[in-house]
Design an enzyme around this catalytic site. Sequence first.
Site, mmCIF file in Angstrom:
data_model
loop_
_atom_site.group_PDB
_atom_site.id
_atom_site.type_symbol
_atom_site.label_atom_id
_atom_site.label_comp_id
_atom_site.label_asym_id
_atom_site.label_seq_id
_atom_site.Cartn_x
_atom_site.Cartn_y
_atom_site.Cartn_z
ATOM 1 N N MET A 18 11.319 40.679 -18.294
ATOM 2 C CA MET A 18 10.232 40.437 -19.055
ATOM 3 C C MET A 18 10.332 40.363 -20.677
ATOM 4 S SD MET A 18 7.922 39.508 -16.922
ATOM 5 C CE MET A 18 6.571 39.123 -18.368
ATOM 6 N N HIS A 61 5.964 36.148 -8.582
ATOM 7 C CA HIS A 61 6.092 37.068 -9.417
ATOM 8 C C HIS A 61 4.822 38.192 -9.420
ATOM 9 C CE1 HIS A 61 6.050 38.481 -14.149
ATOM 10 N NE2 HIS A 61 6.130 39.620 -13.398
HETATM 11 C C1 DX5 Z 1 3.265 36.643 -18.095
HETATM 12 C C2 DX5 Z 1 3.688 35.781 -17.123
HETATM 13 C C3 DX5 Z 1 4.439 34.490 -17.245
HETATM 14 C C4 DX5 Z 1 3.705 33.644 -17.959
HETATM 15 C C5 DX5 Z 1 4.781 32.987 -19.055
HETATM 16 O O1 DX5 Z 1 2.805 37.768 -17.586
HETATM 17 O O2 DX5 Z 1 4.770 36.703 -16.130
HETATM 18 O O3 DX5 Z 1 5.166 33.974 -16.204
HETATM 19 O O4 DX5 Z 1 3.223 32.383 -17.430
HETATM 20 O O5 DX5 Z 1 4.050 32.139 -20.064
HETATM 21 P P1 DX5 Z 1 4.702 31.810 -21.426
HETATM 22 O O6 DX5 Z 1 5.792 31.192 -21.108
HETATM 23 O O7 DX5 Z 1 3.552 30.913 -22.030
HETATM 24 O O8 DX5 Z 1 4.984 33.026 -21.988
HETATM 25 ZN ZN ZN Z 2 5.846 35.494 -14.745
#
Ligand code: DX5
Ligand code: ZN
Length: 215
Positions: free
Chosen positions: A136, A65
């Site tokens: 997201m 990502h």
């Molecule tokens: C946030 C990232 C996520 C993050 C998710 O910008 O894209 O992939 O690691 O973490 P959690 O599951 O703790 O929200």
């Molecule tokens: Zn992510």
Amino acid sequence: MVRIAPSVLSCDFLNLEDDINMMKNAGIDILHMDIMDGLFVPNISYGPMILEAIRRKFDIDMDVHLMIKDPNRYFEIYSKIGVSYLTIHEEASLHLERDISRIKELGMKAGVALNPATSPENLKYIIKELDLVLVMSVNPGFGGQKFLESQLDKVRDIRDMIDKTNSNAIIEIDGGITADNVKLVAGAGVDMVVSGSGLLKGNFEENLSKMRNML
Ligand code: DX5
Ligand code: ZN
């Protein structure tokens, strides 16, 4: 079956090898990897060096990502590492269609991520070219934030768009996913869930089996 992709961002970076072994032993076959540049998002995480180090030791799918500006500068390097999915942000790409074609040309599956305030409308004309749409469910940049319920409608809208166009894209959701809300997001139509703190905070095996049971 909904696929679970733990987020490496929540791992213990001084014990990364142990953490990945633990996840593999629990049956995890894909890792979500968040690349942040301190420009597109306020945070800086890790980059290709860490992925190369993981690749040397592990045969595991990499779901990358990119939360970076002008992501096309880095496509070749991720293709050489052998990532499965390379996802860029719609908001960070000047020429989205060109970028998607290039990612695929380099032999990777192409994904587009949408920030919480971004409408999926702009994907309408390229949805058939996509392998993945990443919704997201927090503002990108940090792990451990609260899940935004507003994004469930977006998942449903994208599901409709995919069904109507016979696109092969899968839907992934990322941010604030835990055993408590995973059923809700699965019901809205996601194919893959990312979870960082929801899995890696506390006991991983317990959190994972709770999540699997809910699914
Ligand atoms: C946030 C990232 C996520 C993050 C998710 O910008 O894209 O992939 O690691 O973490 P959690 O599951 O703790 O929200
Ligand atoms: Zn992510």
